[in-house]
Design a protein around this motif. Structure first.
Motif, PDB file in Angstrom:
ATOM      1  N   TYR A   1       0.660  -1.355   0.024  1.00 16.80           N
ATOM      2  CA  TYR A   1      -0.062   0.055   0.039  1.00 16.80           C
ATOM      3  C   TYR A   1       0.937   1.275   0.022  1.00 16.80           C
ATOM      4  O   TYR A   1       0.509   2.125  -0.780  1.00 16.80           O
ATOM      5  CB  TYR A   1      -0.968   0.154   1.149  1.00 16.80           C
TER       6      TYR A   1
ATOM      7  N   LEU B   1      -5.797   1.104  -5.833  1.00 21.20           N
ATOM      8  CA  LEU B   1      -6.554   0.968  -4.726  1.00 21.20           C
ATOM      9  C   LEU B   1      -8.207   1.037  -4.762  1.00 21.20           C
ATOM     10  O   LEU B   1      -9.187   0.550  -3.760  1.00 21.20           O
ATOM     11  CB  LEU B   1      -6.142   2.256  -3.682  1.00 21.20           C
TER      12      LEU B   1
ATOM     13  N   PHE C   1     -13.441   0.745  -2.853  1.00 23.39           N
ATOM     14  CA  PHE C   1     -11.891   0.117  -2.422  1.00 23.39           C
ATOM     15  C   PHE C   1     -11.678  -1.255  -2.567  1.00 23.39           C
ATOM     16  O   PHE C   1     -12.687  -1.821  -2.534  1.00 23.39           O
ATOM     17  CB  PHE C   1     -11.506   0.560  -0.953  1.00 23.39           C
TER      18      PHE C   1
ATOM     19  N   VAL D   1      -7.645  -1.010   2.649  1.00 20.28           N
ATOM     20  CA  VAL D   1      -7.192   0.261   2.137  1.00 20.28           C
ATOM     21  C   VAL D   1      -7.731   1.260   2.830  1.00 20.28           C
ATOM     22  O   VAL D   1      -6.892   2.273   2.847  1.00 20.28           O
ATOM     23  CB  VAL D   1      -7.544   0.144   0.595  1.00 20.28           C
TER      24      VAL D   1
ATOM     25  N   TYR E   1      -5.869   1.772   6.045  1.00 15.70           N
ATOM     26  CA  TYR E   1      -4.182   2.149   5.769  1.00 15.70           C
ATOM     27  C   TYR E   1      -4.440   3.487   5.480  1.00 15.70           C
ATOM     28  O   TYR E   1      -3.700   4.324   6.178  1.00 15.70           O
ATOM     29  CB  TYR E   1      -3.906   1.529   4.509  1.00 15.70           C
TER      30      TYR E   1
END
Length: 208
Positions: free
Chosen positions: A44, A109, A150, A155, A158
């Motif tokens: 990521y 993403l 997402f 994600v 994060y």
């Protein structure tokens, strides 16, 4: 892939999407794979850094607005809704292809999903209350709509982490305020001529 994925299928899926990029060819596939970091968080970070390194600062700002919008939305947004909420150029409001091109700049993403929505026929509005109470309702019509998601809940987690203060303000209330202001301004000017750029009053939320 199996060695770097740490037994995480999502890592493999993201890595494969990275390897499908046009710049990856047969002669550099192994080199690209070798550069992929081990573990989901590190991957990521790599995707995030690549997004922020775009040579066009305007694109970076649009991408950041898109990611903010998808994080803060209470439900998946359609392409048209995303154009407004993410404050994309006005030209994108009725050009979903343009919105998709901005989404492509978000790396791996985000994903698009086609969903079926039901809308009532316009003739429903012309029926009397007695007709509706008696069940004499017009059948709904169905249409396909594309929504933005997402690739995984992780994600969103994060991006909300404290590591990315460049994406969000210290207070998420400020981010919600900006989105509210955009939506209200869009409603307020819906039937009025619009310029090529949206000009929002940043001093307050209209009507709130």
């Amino acid at each position: 892939l199996s060695q770097k994925s740490e037994s995480t299928f999502l890592w493999v899926s993201l890595a494969c999407r990275e390897l499908r990029k046009p710049k990856i060819r047969t002669i550099n596939t192994q080199m690209a794979l070798d550069k992929l970091p081990i573990g989901l968080t590190k991957l990521y970070e790599r995707i995030h850094d690549q997004i922020m390194a775009n040579e066009f600062p305007e694109i970076v700002e649009h991408v950041k607005n898109i990611l903010r919008a998808v994080v803060l939305a209470v439900r998946p947004l359609s392409l048209v809704e995303l154009a407004v909420v993410a404050d994309l150029p006005v030209s994108a409001d009725k050009d979903t292809q343009q919105v998709e091109e901005y989404i492509e700049q978000c790396g791996s993403l985000l994903v698009l999903q086609n969903v079926t929505i039901e809308s009532q026929d316009d003739t429903r509005n012309n029926k009397s209350g007695d007709d509706l109470l008696n069940g004499e309702d017009s059948p709904g019509t169905f249409a396909q709509e594309t929504t933005v998601h997402f690739i995984h809940q992780s994600v969103k987690d994060y991006l909300l982490s404290c590591q990315h203060g460049s994406l969000f303000s210290p207070s998420l209330f400020l981010e919600h305020e900006r989105i509210t202001r955009r939506c209200l301004r869009y409603i307020d000017t819906f039937n009025q001529p619009r310029t090529a750029e949206r000009n929002y009053d940043n001093s307050r939320i209209l009507g709130v």
